[in-house]
Design an enzyme around this catalytic site. Structure first.
Site, PDB file in Angstrom:
ATOM      1  N   SER A   7       0.857  -1.126  -0.032  1.00  0.00           N
ATOM      2  CA  SER A   7       0.210   0.019   0.041  1.00  0.00           C
ATOM      3  C   SER A   7       0.871   1.226   0.076  1.00  0.00           C
ATOM      4  CB  SER A   7      -0.864  -0.133   1.098  1.00  0.00           C
ATOM      5  OG  SER A   7      -1.602   1.397   1.209  1.00  0.00           O
ATOM      6  N   HIS A  31      -0.579  -0.897  -4.628  1.00  0.00           N
ATOM      7  CA  HIS A  31      -2.037  -0.838  -4.040  1.00  0.00           C
ATOM      8  C   HIS A  31      -2.124   0.968  -3.800  1.00  0.00           C
ATOM      9  CE1 HIS A  31      -5.841  -1.748  -1.892  1.00  0.00           C
ATOM     10  NE2 HIS A  31      -5.396  -0.936  -1.003  1.00  0.00           N
ATOM     11  N   ASP A  33      -4.393   3.941  -2.511  1.00  0.00           N
ATOM     12  CA  ASP A  33      -5.438   4.177  -1.611  1.00  0.00           C
ATOM     13  C   ASP A  33      -6.020   5.684  -2.016  1.00  0.00           C
ATOM     14  OD1 ASP A  33      -5.980   1.894   0.136  1.00  0.00           O
ATOM     15  OD2 ASP A  33      -4.121   2.386   0.651  1.00  0.00           O
ATOM     16  N   MET A  35      -8.756   8.378  -1.244  1.00  0.00           N
ATOM     17  CA  MET A  35      -9.565   8.860  -0.615  1.00  0.00           C
ATOM     18  C   MET A  35     -10.089  10.394  -0.859  1.00  0.00           C
ATOM     19  SD  MET A  35      -8.015   7.449   3.075  1.00  0.00           S
ATOM     20  CE  MET A  35      -7.204   5.715   3.217  1.00  0.00           C
ATOM     21  N   HIS A  62      -7.787   1.309  -4.955  1.00  0.00           N
ATOM     22  CA  HIS A  62      -8.761   1.241  -4.047  1.00  0.00           C
ATOM     23  C   HIS A  62      -9.609   2.350  -3.869  1.00  0.00           C
ATOM     24  CE1 HIS A  62      -9.435   0.107   0.576  1.00  0.00           C
ATOM     25  NE2 HIS A  62     -10.674   0.097  -0.142  1.00  0.00           N
ATOM     26  N   MET A  64     -12.016   4.688  -2.227  1.00  0.00           N
ATOM     27  CA  MET A  64     -12.524   5.087  -0.841  1.00  0.00           C
ATOM     28  C   MET A  64     -13.283   6.480  -1.175  1.00  0.00           C
ATOM     29  SD  MET A  64      -9.919   3.226   1.666  1.00  0.00           S
ATOM     30  CE  MET A  64      -8.786   3.397   0.507  1.00  0.00           C
ATOM     31  N   MET A 132     -11.781  -5.430   3.993  1.00  0.00           N
ATOM     32  CA  MET A 132     -11.264  -4.656   4.522  1.00  0.00           C
ATOM     33  C   MET A 132     -11.085  -5.241   5.889  1.00  0.00           C
ATOM     34  SD  MET A 132     -10.207  -2.103   3.015  1.00  0.00           S
ATOM     35  CE  MET A 132      -9.794  -0.996   4.450  1.00  0.00           C
ATOM     36  N   GLY A 137      -9.491   4.597   6.159  1.00  0.00           N
ATOM     37  CA  GLY A 137      -9.199   5.778   6.439  1.00  0.00           C
ATOM     38  C   GLY A 137      -7.672   5.975   6.428  1.00  0.00           C
ATOM     39  N   GLY A 140      -1.840   1.808   9.333  1.00  0.00           N
ATOM     40  CA  GLY A 140      -1.211   1.744  10.702  1.00  0.00           C
ATOM     41  C   GLY A 140      -2.299   1.170  11.736  1.00  0.00           C
ATOM     42  N   ASP A 166      -7.085  -6.078   3.209  1.00  0.00           N
ATOM     43  CA  ASP A 166      -6.452  -4.909   3.163  1.00  0.00           C
ATOM     44  C   ASP A 166      -6.760  -4.127   4.638  1.00  0.00           C
ATOM     45  OD1 ASP A 166      -5.254  -2.378   2.943  1.00  0.00           O
ATOM     46  OD2 ASP A 166      -7.030  -1.754   1.455  1.00  0.00           O
ATOM     47  N   GLY A 167      -5.452  -4.230   5.527  1.00  0.00           N
ATOM     48  CA  GLY A 167      -5.669  -3.324   6.813  1.00  0.00           C
ATOM     49  C   GLY A 167      -5.007  -4.203   7.887  1.00  0.00           C
ATOM     50  N   GLY A 168      -3.942  -3.514   8.366  1.00  0.00           N
ATOM     51  CA  GLY A 168      -3.280  -4.430   9.607  1.00  0.00           C
ATOM     52  C   GLY A 168      -2.607  -5.707   9.283  1.00  0.00           C
TER      53      GLY A 168
HETATM   54  C1  DX5 Z   1      -6.838   1.910   4.744  1.00  0.00           C
HETATM   55  C2  DX5 Z   1      -6.213   1.470   3.509  1.00  0.00           C
HETATM   56  C3  DX5 Z   1      -5.127   0.378   3.682  1.00  0.00           C
HETATM   57  C4  DX5 Z   1      -3.999   0.890   4.439  1.00  0.00           C
HETATM   58  C5  DX5 Z   1      -3.210  -0.311   4.717  1.00  0.00           C
HETATM   59  O1  DX5 Z   1      -7.934   2.596   4.753  1.00  0.00           O
HETATM   60  O2  DX5 Z   1      -7.159   0.945   2.563  1.00  0.00           O
HETATM   61  O3  DX5 Z   1      -4.766   0.233   2.158  1.00  0.00           O
HETATM   62  O4  DX5 Z   1      -3.111   1.877   3.692  1.00  0.00           O
HETATM   63  O5  DX5 Z   1      -2.035   0.059   5.666  1.00  0.00           O
HETATM   64  P1  DX5 Z   1      -1.611  -0.794   6.732  1.00  0.00           P
HETATM   65  O6  DX5 Z   1      -1.038  -2.057   6.257  1.00  0.00           O
HETATM   66  O7  DX5 Z   1      -0.631  -0.086   7.465  1.00  0.00           O
HETATM   67  O8  DX5 Z   1      -3.056  -1.136   7.830  1.00  0.00           O
HETATM   68 ZN    ZN Z   2      -6.369   0.144   0.659  1.00  0.00          ZN
END
Ligand code: DX5
Ligand code: ZN
Length: 207
Positions: A7, A31, A33, A35, A62, A64, A132, A137, A140, A166-168
């Protein structure tokens, strides 16, 4: 085998191209993101940044954003290979139709708090489910453990879809996600927060 999509939101924005070139040989996609400050409180990146990274690796966008249909042509023009839209956004159906008309892989994304069944009306028109594992948003955040079960259920129900998480995500949960049936893992802080991003990617692939 599980593939990795770093990401780029987790990368150093002042060094974006260099960071992309570092991870690309080990990754299936970059990837991106996107927003809009409405669908989520944050503002991140747009088509011009995707254009700047075009050709380094395939691009996984992605979205959002509140109105994804408004942006499909723009991301197609700069070379997106996958575009995912959220089931919680306005008119995902229209956006998916536009993505498929442009011969791009389409994904349907859903938040951890959204019922799993919400994607059912869209499933036959998409190539990919984007699970997700944090509320979208920010980079980390910590991984929602129940995402593993969600992946398992989707894999059983939809054996032919790409399942992206995706996420954590990082080396500590990659194996469980791959075993549950995920085939594409996104990671931001686990990769770019490390002093050895390549090792993190390779560890995640091994599971
Ligand atoms: C969150 C994003 C993720 C994020 C992933 O809204 O869609 O792609 O950047 O970052 P980590 O891997 O740090 O959770
Ligand atoms: Zn993402």
């Amino acid at each position: 085998m599980v593939e990795i999509a770093p990401s780029m939101l987790g990368a150093n924005f002042g060094e974006m191209k260099r960071e992309a070139m570092l991870v690309a040989p080990h990754s299936a996609y970059l990837h991106m993101d996107v927003m809009d400050g409405h669908f989520v409180p944050n503002l991140t990146m747009g088509p011009d940044l995707v254009k700047a990274l075009r050709g380094i690796a395939d691009i996984d966008v992605h979205l959002m954003v509140a109105n994804p249909a408004d942006f499909i042509q723009d991301f197609s023009d700069v070379g997106a290979d996958i575009i995912s839209v959220h089931v919680e956004a306005n008119n995902p159906e229209k956006a998916i139709k536009l993505i498929k008309e442009l011969n791009i892989k389409a994904g349907i994304a859903l938040n951890p708090s959204t019922p799993s069944s919400a994607i059912e009306p869209y499933i036959e028109n998409v190539d990919l489910i984007l699970v997700m594992s944090v509320e979208p948003g920010y980079c980390g955040q910590s991984f929602h453990e129940n995402s593993i079960e969600r992946v398992r259920i989707y894999r059983e129900k939809y054996p032919d879809k790409i399942i992206e998480v995706d996420g954590g995500v990082g080396p500590e949960n990659a194996r469980l996600l791959a075993e549950a049936g995920a085939n594409l893992l996104v990671a931001g802080s686990a990769i770019f927060g490390s002093s050895n991003p390549i090792k993190v990617i390779e560890d995640m692939k091994k599971g």
